[in-house]
Write an enzyme that holds these catalytic residues in place. Structure first.
Site, PDB file in Angstrom:
ATOM      1  N   HIS A 168      45.793  90.918   4.898  1.00 53.64           N
ATOM      2  CA  HIS A 168      46.090  91.645   6.133  1.00 53.64           C
ATOM      3  C   HIS A 168      45.013  91.334   7.161  1.00 53.64           C
ATOM      4  CE1 HIS A 168      48.712  95.042   4.216  1.00 53.64           C
ATOM      5  NE2 HIS A 168      49.472  94.178   4.855  1.00 53.64           N
ATOM      6  N   CYS A 264      42.048 100.435   6.238  1.00 57.94           N
ATOM      7  CA  CYS A 264      43.342 100.537   5.560  1.00 57.94           C
ATOM      8  C   CYS A 264      43.760 101.992   5.353  1.00 57.94           C
ATOM      9  CB  CYS A 264      43.288  99.840   4.204  1.00 57.94           C
ATOM     10  SG  CYS A 264      43.246  98.037   4.294  1.00 57.94           S
ATOM     11  N   MET A 637      42.018  45.934   2.309  1.00 63.70           N
ATOM     12  CA  MET A 637      42.340  47.231   2.885  1.00 63.70           C
ATOM     13  C   MET A 637      42.612  47.163   4.383  1.00 63.70           C
ATOM     14  SD  MET A 637      40.267  50.861   2.729  1.00 63.70           S
ATOM     15  CE  MET A 637      38.908  50.315   3.757  1.00 63.70           C
ATOM     16  N   VAL A 681      43.692  42.252  -9.043  1.00 63.44           N
ATOM     17  CA  VAL A 681      44.717  41.500  -8.338  1.00 63.44           C
ATOM     18  C   VAL A 681      44.972  40.142  -8.993  1.00 63.44           C
ATOM     19  CG1 VAL A 681      43.153  40.405  -6.677  1.00 63.44           C
ATOM     20  CG2 VAL A 681      45.533  40.857  -6.033  1.00 63.44           C
TER      21      VAL A 681
END
Length: 703
Positions: A168, A264, A637, A681
């Site tokens: 709240h 509250c 990259m 790779v």
């Protein structure tokens, strides 16, 4: 004592922690002492009563959280917006609070039963009466804010809560007299913190640390220069004192077990009203439609999650579920955002998912003229990889040359209207650019479910990173796709880095070029230099590729290689002279495979073929990948990201790198027809060539 302020409270006769509806209740079921709770409540009651008037609402048996009267509703003058509780455990409180308000002469407004709003727990007036701070995110829906603004005739500022502990607004936010604010910034998203900072000067913002926040220091009652609160640190008390406030501590540990404290337990029923403050709210609402395999493809879930993550709210108005295996579903969703800027961010992402406006709400795209060459107007729409259409003069126009990170340039001529994706640098003053997010839609295929049957064709792998799957299986699928593309006369582009050479992949990539699997090569100066060095001297960066050991004087080999090619004038002329007779670049020259080597500040030499003008290199890349069916990205990259940014959706992409971060970055690009492979790779290329040798050619007869 002041008579100008009245507070509503409810005795804790039936208070207990009977259920869990917030994180504080976890582990505290029936662990609160009712006697100790009653003692703490009465101490709070007496402290408040010493300073102002207190009214009481009768507690109702069976509703243990009724003691938290802040959630009864929101009061301004003699008008009340009654709470609509999210959880059934508290919904039974509503008629009791409604009855009290009506008996005491208040006009009660009630929100729709399916629109949660939890009163002054999620709505706090600036103590000077200038505006209303309204929270949303856990218990209250954003769509309640326009109605509150209308009924109370006040300005509403929407704040999004993002920490479930502070479910709240009043658990982490307390406006104080004189325009001061006591709050816990991490409980809010960035947009909300910026809004707070725009409205509250820095010298009046009292930001607290987590130890005080979790003691609910912000859940306090402000009565003029008095701040009544649960136990807090000495440092915070001093900061309040420096701002002219006196902190009165009263222990409320029993109520913290249910997720509440001083604020509250109270509801202020007298709020300052300024005659010059009237209804205003920046909440924007749009209704979108989505169509496709929304559930099994997860599209609808992604869209709804995205709305919330970006700071918005939603309501599914209609959902028609496809009843057959091949049927598509359709959803209509109302999207709300705290302001136009947040809404545009949300809609930009939803458009990528295929969302469109309802036909009855379609608008033309907003266009603004280019006022200076190479400069787009503010708020221009940034393009994506997906095929896009824009609505102009009531007609949908297909955007040509689709790519991401561009602008949509529109030309209106006697021959009609055209729209193109253009880089900012290419915009000209005789064009208009699409701004905002109205009148834009992406064109998505409604994918049919394909049988995963080896006797038919493979469907390409879904987007993702193949770090845990068997590399052999992934390679098998890629090989099948490569054979299919080649035999159908398609196009494959490869962007590769020097790691291909260092890992022993040169001979395998050269083989792919020689056998017709590669129609374009993109890279930098380095891959060509190291490939040619290996072909001419047997080394790569001075390392013997067969024995894996450095060669004496080998560190000079790459410069000697560059010098040799420069002597002949180009790679092609070096091949023609017979000096270069194998390798990747040799095969490109011999098989008429075009290539582009984009230079950088790191390049030695460079080779005469290397394009050192970055803009020319970008344009050359774009030309080479045009019409590609697949792009292989092999351990580079920066070049791969550059290629990815200029590649439209529908192109199959494979990113191979030993670094998972690189693969993930490329996979996150958004293409549904891409896959990342985390592996060496050189090994990948070796396996790929072997797999191609084992394949039959199912399309050979059709060629």
């Amino acid at each position: 004592m002041t008579d100008a302020i009245r507070i509503l409270m409810c005795a804790p006769d039936h208070y207990d922690v009977d259920y869990v509806i917030n994180p504080w209740m976890e582990g505290n079921i029936h662990k609160s002492s009712r006697d100790r709770a009653a003692e703490q409540w009465h101490k709070l009651y007496n402290v408040i009563k010493e300073h102002t008037a207190v009214d009481l609402v009768e507690p109702a048996k069976g509703w243990p959280d009724m003691v938290f009267t802040a959630n009864a509703g929101l009061v301004l003058g003699k008008t009340v917006v009654l709470s609509r509780f999210l959880h059934p455990e508290r919904q039974g409180e509503e008629p009791y609070f409604k009855a009290w308000f009506e008996e005491n002469g208040f006009t009660v407004h009630e929100l729709p039963s399916d629109l949660p709003f939890e009163g002054a727990g999620d709505a706090l007036f600036d103590r000077e009466g200038r505006w209303l701070w309204a929270g949303y995110g856990f218990r209250t829906e954003l769509d309640s804010h326009p109605l509150i603004a209308q009924w109370l005739d006040t300005e509403v500022l929407s704040l999004r809560l993002v920490d479930s502990r502070f479910y709240h607004l009043d658990t982490c936010f307390c406006p104080l007299r004189g325009g001061y604010l006591l709050y816990y910034p991490p409980a809010f998203d960035a947009y909300s913190n910026h809004l707070i900072e725009r409205r509250v000067p820095a010298e009046k913002r009292i930001a607290i640390a987590e130890p005080d926040a979790v003691n609910f220091a912000c859940n306090a009652v402000n009565l003029e220069d008095i701040v009544i609160m649960n136990n807090v640190s000495e440092g915070l008390k001093q900061r309040l004192a420096d701002c002219g406030f006196t902190a009165i501590e009263t222990p409320l540990s029993e109520f913290l077990k249910a997720g509440g404290a001083a604020k509250c337990l109270t509801l202020r029923t007298t709020e300052p009203i300024l005659e010059n403050v009237h209804a205003a709210v920046s909440v924007e609402t749009r209704t979108i439609q989505m169509q496709g395999h929304l559930l099994d493809a997860g599209t609808l879930n992604r869209a709804l999650d995205l709305i919330v993550e970006r700071g918005g709210s939603f309501k599914v108005l209609n959902f028609n579920l496809g009843t057959e295996r091949q049927s598509t579903s359709m959803a209509e969703v109302r999207v709300s955002a705290p302001d136009r800027h947040v809404m545009e961010n949300i809609m930009t992402d939803l458009i990528e998912l295929g969302a469109v406006d309802r036909p009855s709400e379609e608008k033309d795209a907003d266009l603004e003229a280019v006022f200076a060459a190479g400069v787009a107007p503010d708020d221009f729409y940034v393009t994506t990889i997906y095929p896009t259409e824009v609505r102009i003069n009531g007609q949908w126009v297909r955007v040509e040359q689709q790519r991401m990170d561009g602008a949509i340039a529109v030309r209106k001529t006697e021959n009609g209207i055209t729209a193109h994706c253009k880089l900012l640098r290419d915009l000209t003053t005789d064009e208009e650019v699409v701004v905002s997010v109205h009148g834009i839609r992406t064109v998505r295929k409604v994918d049919e479910r394909k049988k995963q049957n080896r006797t038919e064709e493979f469907s390409f792998m879904g987007a993702g990173v193949s770090s845990e799957r068997r590399v052999e299986l992934v390679v098998e699928q890629i090989a099948w796709e490569l054979r299919h593309i080649r035999d159908q006369g398609g196009k494959v582009a490869v962007t590769a880095g020097p790691v291909v050479i260092h890992t022993g992949g040169s001979q395998h990539l050269a083989r792919l070029v020689r056998d017709g699997y590669v129609q374009a090569l993109l890279g930098g100066n380095a891959i060509a230099v190291h490939d040619i060095e290996q072909a001419m001297m047997g080394t790569s960066l001075g390392v013997d590729m067969k024995q894996g050991v450095p060669v004496h004087g080998g560190h000079r080999h790459h410069l000697k290689t560059i010098n040799t090619v420069r002597r002949y004038g180009s790679i092609a002329k070096t091949v023609e002279a017979g000096v270069l007779n194998r390798g990747i670049m040799y095969e490109c020259v011999k098989n008429n495979v075009p290539f582009c080597l984009a230079g950088s500040i790191r390049d030695d030499g460079p080779l005469p073929d290397t394009e050192m003008d970055l803009l020319k290199a970008q344009n050359a890349y774009a030309e080479l990948i045009e019409g590609a069916d697949m792009i292989l990205m092999l351990s580079t990259m920066l070049h791969s990201i550059g290629v990815g940014n200029m590649t439209p959706a529908g192109v199959k992409m494979v990113c191979v790198d030993i670094n998972p971060a690189v693969v993930t970055k490329l996979s996150d690009r958004g293409s549904v027809e891409s896959v990342g492979v985390v592996t060496d790779v050189g090994l990948f290329l070796s396996l790929l060539v072997k797999q191609l040798d084992q394949l039959t050619t199912p399309y050979a007869a059709a060629v």
